[in-house]
Write an enzyme that holds these catalytic residues in place. Sequence first.
Site, PDB file in Angstrom:
ATOM      1  N   GLU A 119      -3.766  -5.931  -6.076  1.00  0.00           N
ATOM      2  CA  GLU A 119      -3.103  -4.892  -6.086  1.00  0.00           C
ATOM      3  C   GLU A 119      -4.453  -3.880  -6.864  1.00  0.00           C
ATOM      4  O   GLU A 119      -3.865  -3.186  -7.255  1.00  0.00           O
ATOM      5  CB  GLU A 119      -2.029  -4.740  -7.379  1.00  0.00           C
ATOM      6  CG  GLU A 119      -0.619  -5.458  -6.515  1.00  0.00           C
ATOM      7  CD  GLU A 119       0.317  -4.558  -5.979  1.00  0.00           C
ATOM      8  OE1 GLU A 119      -0.173  -3.106  -6.162  1.00  0.00           O
ATOM      9  OE2 GLU A 119       0.876  -4.741  -4.757  1.00  0.00           O
TER      10      GLU A 119
ATOM     11  N   HIS B 239      -0.489  -9.568   0.667  1.00  0.00           N
ATOM     12  CA  HIS B 239      -1.721  -9.377  -0.085  1.00  0.00           C
ATOM     13  C   HIS B 239      -3.639 -10.267   0.055  1.00  0.00           C
ATOM     14  O   HIS B 239      -4.558  -9.847   0.236  1.00  0.00           O
ATOM     15  CB  HIS B 239      -1.211  -9.647  -1.546  1.00  0.00           C
ATOM     16  CG  HIS B 239      -0.527  -8.710  -1.888  1.00  0.00           C
ATOM     17  ND1 HIS B 239       0.998  -8.591  -1.589  1.00  0.00           N
ATOM     18  CD2 HIS B 239      -0.785  -7.678  -3.016  1.00  0.00           C
ATOM     19  CE1 HIS B 239       1.519  -7.649  -1.795  1.00  0.00           C
ATOM     20  NE2 HIS B 239       0.346  -7.144  -3.083  1.00  0.00           N
TER      21      HIS B 239
ATOM     22  N   CYS C   2       0.908 -15.011   2.188  1.00  0.00           N
ATOM     23  CA  CYS C   2       1.522 -13.619   1.670  1.00  0.00           C
ATOM     24  C   CYS C   2       0.548 -12.759   1.795  1.00  0.00           C
ATOM     25  O   CYS C   2      -1.172 -12.736   2.260  1.00  0.00           O
ATOM     26  CB  CYS C   2       0.738 -14.659  -0.448  1.00  0.00           C
ATOM     27  SG  CYS C   2       1.245 -12.459  -1.302  1.00  0.00           S
TER      28      CYS C   2
ATOM     29  N   CYS D  67       6.030  -8.949   3.681  1.00  0.00           N
ATOM     30  CA  CYS D  67       6.127 -10.056   2.677  1.00  0.00           C
ATOM     31  C   CYS D  67       6.197 -10.695   3.084  1.00  0.00           C
ATOM     32  O   CYS D  67       8.021 -11.885   3.385  1.00  0.00           O
ATOM     33  CB  CYS D  67       6.719  -9.487   1.682  1.00  0.00           C
ATOM     34  SG  CYS D  67       6.995 -10.104   0.059  1.00  0.00           S
TER      35      CYS D  67
ATOM     36  N   ASP E 177       7.346  -4.362   2.003  1.00  0.00           N
ATOM     37  CA  ASP E 177       6.110  -4.957   1.490  1.00  0.00           C
ATOM     38  C   ASP E 177       7.126  -4.733  -0.550  1.00  0.00           C
ATOM     39  O   ASP E 177       7.366  -3.513  -0.471  1.00  0.00           O
ATOM     40  CB  ASP E 177       5.265  -5.316   1.177  1.00  0.00           C
ATOM     41  CG  ASP E 177       3.891  -5.902   0.741  1.00  0.00           C
ATOM     42  OD1 ASP E 177       5.161  -7.141   0.147  1.00  0.00           O
ATOM     43  OD2 ASP E 177       3.224  -5.943  -0.143  1.00  0.00           O
ATOM     44  N   SER E 178       6.696  -5.945  -1.317  1.00  0.00           N
ATOM     45  CA  SER E 178       6.533  -5.115  -2.852  1.00  0.00           C
ATOM     46  C   SER E 178       5.193  -4.008  -2.787  1.00  0.00           C
ATOM     47  O   SER E 178       5.033  -3.827  -4.487  1.00  0.00           O
ATOM     48  CB  SER E 178       6.284  -6.529  -3.766  1.00  0.00           C
ATOM     49  OG  SER E 178       5.115  -7.347  -3.277  1.00  0.00           O
TER      50      SER E 178
HETATM   51  N1  DGL Z   1       3.056  -9.310  -0.353  1.00  0.00           N
HETATM   52  C1  DGL Z   1       4.496 -10.259  -1.342  1.00  0.00           C
HETATM   53  C2  DGL Z   1       4.280 -11.970  -0.005  1.00  0.00           C
HETATM   54  O1  DGL Z   1       3.793 -11.434   1.624  1.00  0.00           O
HETATM   55  C3  DGL Z   1       4.060 -11.025  -2.157  1.00  0.00           C
HETATM   56  C4  DGL Z   1       3.829 -10.265  -3.140  1.00  0.00           C
HETATM   57  C5  DGL Z   1       4.234 -10.160  -4.443  1.00  0.00           C
HETATM   58  O2  DGL Z   1       4.375 -11.108  -5.406  1.00  0.00           O
HETATM   59  O3  DGL Z   1       4.790  -8.724  -4.518  1.00  0.00           O
HETATM   60  O4  DGL Z   1       4.420 -12.506  -0.592  1.00  0.00           O
END
Ligand code: DGL
Length: 278
Positions: free
Chosen positions: A165, A199, A197, A86, A23-24
């Site tokens: 984050e 997150h 997402c 991600c 992931d990022s």
């Molecule tokens: N967690 C990532 C996702 O599922 C993206 C977060 C980011 O914008 O870096 O899209």
Amino acid sequence: MTENKAINGVIRTDAANPIGVFDSGVGGLTVVRALMERLPFEEILYFGDTARVPYGIKSAETITGYACQITEFLLRRSVKLLIIACNTMAAVAYQAVANLSPVPVLDVIAAGARAAAGATRTKAIGVIGTPATISSNAYARAIHAHDDQIRIFSQACPLLVPLVEEGWFDHPVTRLTAAEYLKPVLAERIDTLVLGCTHYPLLKPLLQEEAGPEIRLIDSAEAMAAIAEDLLAETGLGNPRRTAPDHRFFVTDVPHRFQTIGEQILGRSLSRVEIVKW
Ligand code: DGL
């Protein structure tokens, strides 16, 4: 760990090799958490690109370049399976990752779309995600592959990733932001909301409160772990060892910050967080 080998063009990997998850940033840890619960003997190599997060506001070209770099890093460590934890990378770079990989590649969008299509009764689904995910239309395509009668209402939520984050999982600022983003989607009388997402599952209690109890939230992390379990069983790649695995976490910047939030998310100590300098 045994090195992956190609024999007559067919990759030979070892069931004892780790699963690569990326992931990022910390968002993919929601997938790791679900994997740890379902597959407690699988070793995980996690990559979080903390130096370059957020990805979701960047161009498809940039995101694809990052995704390929991470894929190569994990493949060099002989992972037996790659999980794109991600949505943003899955939305714009799935094919590029799959083209590079001799081992199976799973992604959260396919998992979330399947779960959402199975959950809706009214055939009206909301999808929230990063701007890159929403503008790619990847969820609409994936959900329509299951049922083209489903109506989809999407909303990009660029501010939510930085708030997660930051560890603001239940903060008034996050609540206000989420309520504002959800307004147009909730006006469409959806019965299912995809957390598009990785997150966002960290905001699940807050999002459930804002959406109301009658709306079913789809957490692609759980759906992903179920699909990974099936794939390992079908391919015979489930780890036969019955010892506690030694997970490793790679990040590209500020490892202690990742460690603090990561421990909160996973509810265990992360002793092996290593920094990667490209
Ligand atoms: N967690 C990532 C996702 O599922 C993206 C977060 C980011 O914008 O870096 O899209």
